[in-house]
Design a protein around this motif. Structure first.
Motif, PDB file in Angstrom:
ATOM      1  N   UNK A 125       0.838  -1.206   0.000  1.00 31.84           N
ATOM      2  CA  UNK A 125       0.000   0.000   0.000  1.00 31.84           C
ATOM      3  C   UNK A 125       0.868   1.249   0.000  1.00 31.84           C
ATOM      4  N   UNK A 126       1.962   1.227   0.757  1.00 32.14           N
ATOM      5  CA  UNK A 126       2.860   2.386   0.789  1.00 32.14           C
ATOM      6  C   UNK A 126       3.483   2.631  -0.587  1.00 32.14           C
ATOM      7  N   UNK A 127       3.893   1.550  -1.263  1.00 31.46           N
ATOM      8  CA  UNK A 127       4.451   1.696  -2.610  1.00 31.46           C
ATOM      9  C   UNK A 127       3.388   2.224  -3.575  1.00 31.46           C
ATOM     10  N   UNK A 128       2.164   1.740  -3.427  1.00 31.67           N
ATOM     11  CA  UNK A 128       1.082   2.223  -4.290  1.00 31.67           C
ATOM     12  C   UNK A 128       0.799   3.696  -4.016  1.00 31.67           C
ATOM     13  N   UNK A 129       0.890   4.107  -2.749  1.00 32.02           N
ATOM     14  CA  UNK A 129       0.683   5.525  -2.406  1.00 32.02           C
ATOM     15  C   UNK A 129       1.746   6.406  -3.067  1.00 32.02           C
ATOM     16  N   UNK A 130       2.985   5.932  -3.050  1.00 30.49           N
ATOM     17  CA  UNK A 130       4.060   6.702  -3.679  1.00 30.49           C
ATOM     18  C   UNK A 130       3.814   6.874  -5.176  1.00 30.49           C
ATOM     19  N   UNK A 131       3.367   5.802  -5.822  1.00 29.46           N
ATOM     20  CA  UNK A 131       3.094   5.882  -7.252  1.00 29.46           C
ATOM     21  C   UNK A 131       1.842   6.708  -7.537  1.00 29.46           C
ATOM     22  N   UNK A 132       0.856   6.599  -6.671  1.00 30.74           N
ATOM     23  CA  UNK A 132      -0.416   7.293  -6.897  1.00 30.74           C
ATOM     24  C   UNK A 132      -0.340   8.769  -6.554  1.00 30.74           C
ATOM     25  N   UNK A 189       1.613  11.090  -7.415  1.00 27.81           N
ATOM     26  CA  UNK A 189       1.876  11.984  -8.548  1.00 27.81           C
ATOM     27  C   UNK A 189       0.674  12.104  -9.472  1.00 27.81           C
ATOM     28  N   UNK A 190      -0.318  11.247  -9.266  1.00 30.43           N
ATOM     29  CA  UNK A 190      -1.478  11.253 -10.156  1.00 30.43           C
ATOM     30  C   UNK A 190      -2.760  11.621  -9.414  1.00 30.43           C
ATOM     31  N   UNK A 191      -2.630  12.211  -8.241  1.00 28.17           N
ATOM     32  CA  UNK A 191      -3.782  12.616  -7.423  1.00 28.17           C
ATOM     33  C   UNK A 191      -4.749  11.462  -7.168  1.00 28.17           C
ATOM     34  N   UNK A 192      -4.212  10.299  -6.864  1.00 28.57           N
ATOM     35  CA  UNK A 192      -5.007   9.124  -6.519  1.00 28.57           C
ATOM     36  C   UNK A 192      -4.732   8.807  -5.063  1.00 28.57           C
ATOM     37  N   UNK A 193      -5.798   8.473  -4.325  1.00 27.28           N
ATOM     38  CA  UNK A 193      -5.650   8.151  -2.906  1.00 27.28           C
ATOM     39  C   UNK A 193      -5.703   6.630  -2.750  1.00 27.28           C
ATOM     40  N   UNK A 194      -4.720   6.088  -2.041  1.00 27.35           N
ATOM     41  CA  UNK A 194      -4.675   4.664  -1.760  1.00 27.35           C
ATOM     42  C   UNK A 194      -4.848   4.480  -0.271  1.00 27.35           C
ATOM     43  N   UNK A 195      -5.801   3.620   0.097  1.00 31.42           N
ATOM     44  CA  UNK A 195      -5.996   3.355   1.519  1.00 31.42           C
ATOM     45  C   UNK A 195      -6.019   1.849   1.745  1.00 31.42           C
ATOM     46  N   UNK A 196      -5.688   1.470   2.961  1.00 22.25           N
ATOM     47  CA  UNK A 196      -5.645   0.052   3.322  1.00 22.25           C
ATOM     48  C   UNK A 196      -6.430  -0.114   4.607  1.00 22.25           C
ATOM     49  N   UNK A 197      -7.419  -0.983   4.573  1.00 20.00           N
ATOM     50  CA  UNK A 197      -8.207  -1.290   5.763  1.00 20.00           C
ATOM     51  C   UNK A 197      -8.077  -2.790   6.026  1.00 20.00           C
TER      52      UNK A 197
END
Length: 173
Positions: free
Chosen positions: A153-160, A162-170
Motif C-alpha cells: 500500500x505504501x508503494x502504491x501511495x508513492x506511485x499514486x 503523482x497522479x492525485x489518486x488516494x490509496x488506503x488500506x483497511x
C-alpha cells in the motif's frame, strides 16, 4: 502350435521393443536437475539408434543453453549488484548530510527508492540463478500478510501521489 507361435511372437516383439523401453526409462530420469544424463544408444543401425543419437544431441544443446542462461543471470546480477551498492551508499551519505534544499532531498529519496527496487530485482535474479543451479533450499514458513500489505500500500501511495489518486488500506482483525 498356435501357443508356440504366439509365445515366439511375444518373445520377438519383447526383444524388439526392449531398446525403446530402455530409452523411455532413461528419458524419464532426465530433468532440469539432471541435464547431463543421456539416453542409451542401441547399436542396431536402425531408426531407434538414429532417434537416440538425435535426442542426445538435443539434450546436449539444451544443457549448454541452460548453463549459458544460468551463467548470464548470475553474471548480470553480480555486475549490477556492485554499482547499485555504491549508489545506495552514496545516496545514504548525501541524505545524511544537512541540506535545506527540499528538491535536492526529494531527488535523492527518489533515487534511493529506485536503487532499493533495482537491488531487490538483482537479489531475485541471484535467487533464481542459485535455485536453478540447485544451490538453494526452499524454506516453507508462514508470513504475516499485514506487513506485506502495508508495504504494498505504501508503494502504491508513492506511485499514486503523482497522479492525485488516494490509496488506503483497511485490515480487519
Amino acid at each position: 502350435g498356435a501357443l508356440l507361435v504366439g509365445a515366439g511372437a511375444w518373445l520377438l516383439v519383447d526383444r524388439a521393443l526392449r531398446p525403446i523401453d530402455d530409452i523411455i526409462r532413461a528419458a524419464v530420469r532426465i530433468g532440469p536437475d539432471a541435464l547431463g544424463k543421456r539416453l542409451p544408444v542401441p547399436k542396431t543401425g536402425d531408426e531407434i539408434e538414429r532417434l537416440s543419437e538425435a535426442l542426445n544431441g538435443m539434450f546436449r544443446s539444451l544443457e549448454a543453453n541452460f548453463q549459458g542462461m544460468r551463467r548470464f543471470i548470475a553474471d548480470a546480477a553480480h555486475e549490477i549488484r556492485t554499482p547499485l551498492g555504491i549508489l545506495l551508499g552514496e545516496t545514504d551519505v548525501a541524505l545524511g548530510t544537512a541540506s535545506s534544499d527540499e528538491g535536492y532531498r526529494r531527488v535523492l529519496e527518489s533515487n534511493r527508492e529506485d536503487i532499493l527496487r533495482l537491488s531487490g530485482l538483482v537479489e531475485r535474479l541471484l535467487f533464481l540463478s542459485h535455485a536453478d543451479a540447485g544451490q538453494w533450499c526452499w524454506e516453507m514458513r508462514p508470513i504475516g500478510l499485514k506487513p506485506l500489505l502495508a508495504e504494498l500500500a505504501e508503494k502504491a501511495r508513492l506511485l499514486a501521489g503523482t497522479k492525485d489518486v488516494v490509496v488506503s488500506l483497511a485490515v480487519e482483525r
